[in-house]
Design an enzyme around this catalytic site. Structure first.
Site, PDB file in Angstrom:
ATOM      1  N   HIS A   1       9.180  -1.088   9.172  1.00 46.16           N
ATOM      2  CA  HIS A   1       8.169  -2.160   9.222  1.00 46.16           C
ATOM      3  C   HIS A   1       8.241  -3.068   7.980  1.00 46.16           C
ATOM      4  CE1 HIS A   1       6.146  -0.044  12.520  1.00 46.16           C
ATOM      5  NE2 HIS A   1       6.038   1.024  11.797  1.00 46.16           N
TER       6      HIS A   1
ATOM      7  N   ASP B   1       0.875  -1.185   0.000  1.00 44.67           N
ATOM      8  CA  ASP B   1       0.000   0.000   0.000  1.00 44.67           C
ATOM      9  C   ASP B   1       0.910   1.233   0.000  1.00 44.67           C
ATOM     10  OD1 ASP B   1      -0.875   0.531   3.506  1.00 44.67           O
ATOM     11  OD2 ASP B   1       0.865  -0.489   2.651  1.00 44.67           O
TER      12      ASP B   1
END
Ligand code: RIB
Ligand code: CA
Length: 311
Positions: free
Chosen positions: A242, A9
């Site tokens: 992340h 995303d």
């Protein structure tokens, strides 16, 4: 080389993960699927195409995915303070030259897993809507995929999007619960380990010293990301890596410590909707369904990340 398909995303740490995977000599990126999450799926798609152009990797196919979660309405606000309005900090794209393929992400995932039976690693670093859609279309892919590495969840630590919920899972908890109960071979790279990693202003300075178009692009977007982190985590020196850590687990699983767990996603809690809940009781006899990362060699990962990106 390990064949991988990224589901992103694109947002800024997604961009770093794409760069890491494409530059890694251990991985062959056979395609990228995009989803809503940090930004709209249209922006995530445009950003991904742009990042691939920056990497001279515009030949990697990009398949546009879902624009909203399976059931609940799309959250109106995107985390623009972290990823920027478009999703790559202050960068406002000129139209990328390349275009996505016509195959929707869910069908693309099914197609590629069947093209490379028991050889393909999926690395999912956004909401799990595309993956859930793919499994609904062809449940058999759960036993044909080599492994699925998911950046998401917070098992023994606080959430980031909500008190207990991590952003990717919280964006589509029903999709995540469906994926976690699907029987697919899943490794979960959650905040339990990603929040132990860091990219700081010294790293950005070193990219600026490189003074190449790619290094400058990465420095620009990461600087924005670090400034956003400072507002949310004033005591941190930099931002968490992340999504790149999920890629690292594909490259070198010895970087993390794994604990098989019985994992659920809370779909009903008033204050815990979207929380990843593990049954940690000694007497738990249910078979584990997710390998959860509970430890990470953060320094060794960060060194490998920087070495690979700038090789
Ligand atoms: O919680 C961190 C995750 O949410 C990362 O994948 C980041 O890109 C956002 O999607
Ligand atoms: Ca992401």
């Amino acid at each position: 080389m390990q064949r991988v398909l990224l589901d992103v995303d694109t947002g800024i740490d997604d961009a770093l993960a794409i760069a890491y995977a494409v530059r890694s000599s251990a991985l062959e990126v056979i395609g990228i699927t995009t989803t809503f999450g940090n930004v709209s799926v249209d922006n995530a798609t445009q950003n991904t195409l742009h990042v691939l152009e920056q990497l001279d990797a515009a030949d990697i196919p990009v398949a546009k995915g879902e624009a909203a979660p399976l059931f609940h309405p799309l959250f109106k606000s995107y985390p623009s303070e972290i990823h920027g309005e478009v999703g790559l900090g202050l960068w406002s794209a000129s139209e990328p030259a390349s275009k996505p393929v016509s195959t929707p992400a869910g069908a693309f995932i099914v197609e590629q897993i069947k093209r490379y039976p028991n050889q393909l690693t999926l690395i999912c670093v956004g909401p799990l809507t595309n993956l859930a859609t793919a499994i609904m279309q062809a449940p058999e892919i759960t036993s044909l995929v080599h492994q699925i590495i998911i950046m998401g969840g917070a098992v023994k630590v606080a959430g980031n999007r909500q008190m207990h919920a991590e952003a990717n899972i919280y964006s589509d908890p029903e999709a995540a619960q469906f994926v976690f109960q699907s029987g697919a071979p899943i490794t979960l790279v959650g905040l339990d380990v990603t929040m132990q990693t860091e990219l700081n202003s010294e790293d950005v300075r070193r990219w600026r010293e490189q003074d190449t178009p790619l290094a400058t692009f990465l420095a620009d977007v990461t600087e924005y990301y670090i400034n956003g982190y400072k507002k949310l985590y004033p005591d941190r020196e930099g931002c968490a890596l992340h999504d790149p850590l999920a890629v690292a687990v594909a490259i070198d699983p010895s970087l993390v410590e794994i604990q098989p767990m019985v994992l659920q996603v809370d779909l009903e809690g008033v204050h815990s909707y979207g929380r990843t809940v593990a049954d940690l009781r000694e007497r738990c006899t249910a078979p584990p369904n997710v390998n959860v990362c509970v430890g990470v060699e953060a320094k060794r990962f960060q060194e490998h990340f920087h070495r690979t990106i700038m090789e």
